[in-house]
Design an enzyme around this catalytic site. Structure first.
Site, PDB file in Angstrom:
ATOM      1  N   HIS A 187       0.687  -1.268  -0.094  1.00 39.91           N
ATOM      2  CA  HIS A 187      -0.070   0.102   0.167  1.00 39.91           C
ATOM      3  C   HIS A 187       0.922   1.071  -0.138  1.00 39.91           C
ATOM      4  CE1 HIS A 187      -3.043   2.588   2.192  1.00 39.91           C
ATOM      5  NE2 HIS A 187      -3.527   2.703   0.886  1.00 39.91           N
ATOM      6  N   HIS A 223      -0.806  11.262  -1.807  1.00 42.24           N
ATOM      7  CA  HIS A 223      -1.975  10.965  -1.485  1.00 42.24           C
ATOM      8  C   HIS A 223      -2.807  12.196  -1.066  1.00 42.24           C
ATOM      9  CE1 HIS A 223      -5.455   9.546   1.448  1.00 42.24           C
ATOM     10  NE2 HIS A 223      -5.428   8.508   0.790  1.00 42.24           N
TER      11      HIS A 223
END
Length: 247
Positions: free
Chosen positions: A11, A53
């Site tokens: 991730h 992100h």
């Protein structure tokens, strides 16, 4: 043909073991035996696709302010953790190709930038992986972004990303000609999983960091898991064998 997908996906590059969405994280995942990485792509103020992100810089870098209004000159001078800098999408793609990694590229548009982000990432993904033996997988929470990517780069496979899977998930997957369903593992219901299995659609769950949760999800029939705990789930061990999206 569907892209091959290992059961474990690192991730945001290197999970919790490296600065997120950095080249160092991707390299670490490969060293630990992971064959797939996920990372987020957003546009800088100059329209350059970069790995990050959040819509703002504060949490993961030494900078401040919105990513979408920050110039490349400022952005690429920032510390993204441990002396790493924010990578260009093109750099991450080249590294994944060099290391033979499958990249799950999440199109992460800042609010109001859905179309330009999807257009840039869709076109560039097709260009950067042209002729590569391991092709990437595009995903996004933005259905608009996936629709644009479908039209601009139909050869790049897509996964539809939800938190809680809505009732119309299957019609959206069919409309977007997607190959996989991605969702929060804590919110995945048995009826959705059963319907996906019946349709031959693999389910990928995020973000699974506890062994007991991973065992339960795999036991229910989930195809692959995103994890931050690269240290807990060594994918090279015989316990976690690779599989294909379609099988």
């Amino acid at each position: 043909m569907l892209v091959p997908l290992p059961r474990w996906i690192a991730h945001r590059g290197g999970g919790s073991l490296a600065p997120e969405n950095t080249l160092a994280g991707i390299r670490l995942a490969a060293r630990l035996g992971f064959r797939a990485v996920e990372f987020d792509v957003m546009l800088s103020g100059d329209g350059t696709p970069v790995l990050i992100h959040d819509e703002t810089l504060e949490r993961t870098t030494s900078g401040r302010g919105p990513v979408a209004t920050t110039s490349d000159a400022i952005l690429f001078a920032l510390d993204a953790g441990g002396g790493e800098r924010i990578p260009r999408f093109a750099e991450a793609a080249a590294l994944c190709r060099e290391l033979g990694l499958l990249a799950n590229v999440e199109i992460k548009p800042a609010s109001g930038y859905e179309r330009p982000t999807a257009e840039a990432v869709g076109r560039l993904t097709a260009e950067l992986w042209r002729g590569a033996p391991v092709q990437p997988l595009l995903s996004s929470f933005s259905l608009e972004a996936l629709e644009i990517a479908r039209d601009l780069a139909p050869e790049i496979e897509r996964g539809v990303l939800f938190e809680a899977v809505p009732a119309n998930w299957l019609s959206e997957i069919q409309r977007l000609q997607a190959v996989s369903l991605h969702c929060d593992g804590d919110l995945l219901t048995d009826p959705v999983l059963a319907e996906a299995r019946g349709q031959g659609i693999p389910v990928l769950c995020y973000t699974v960091n506890a062994p007991e949760k991973a065992i339960a999800l795999f036991g229910r029939g989930v195809s692959a898991l995103f994890t931050d705990r690269l240290d807990l789930f060594p994918p090279a061990t015989t316990a976690y064998k690779g599989l294909h999206l379609g099988g």
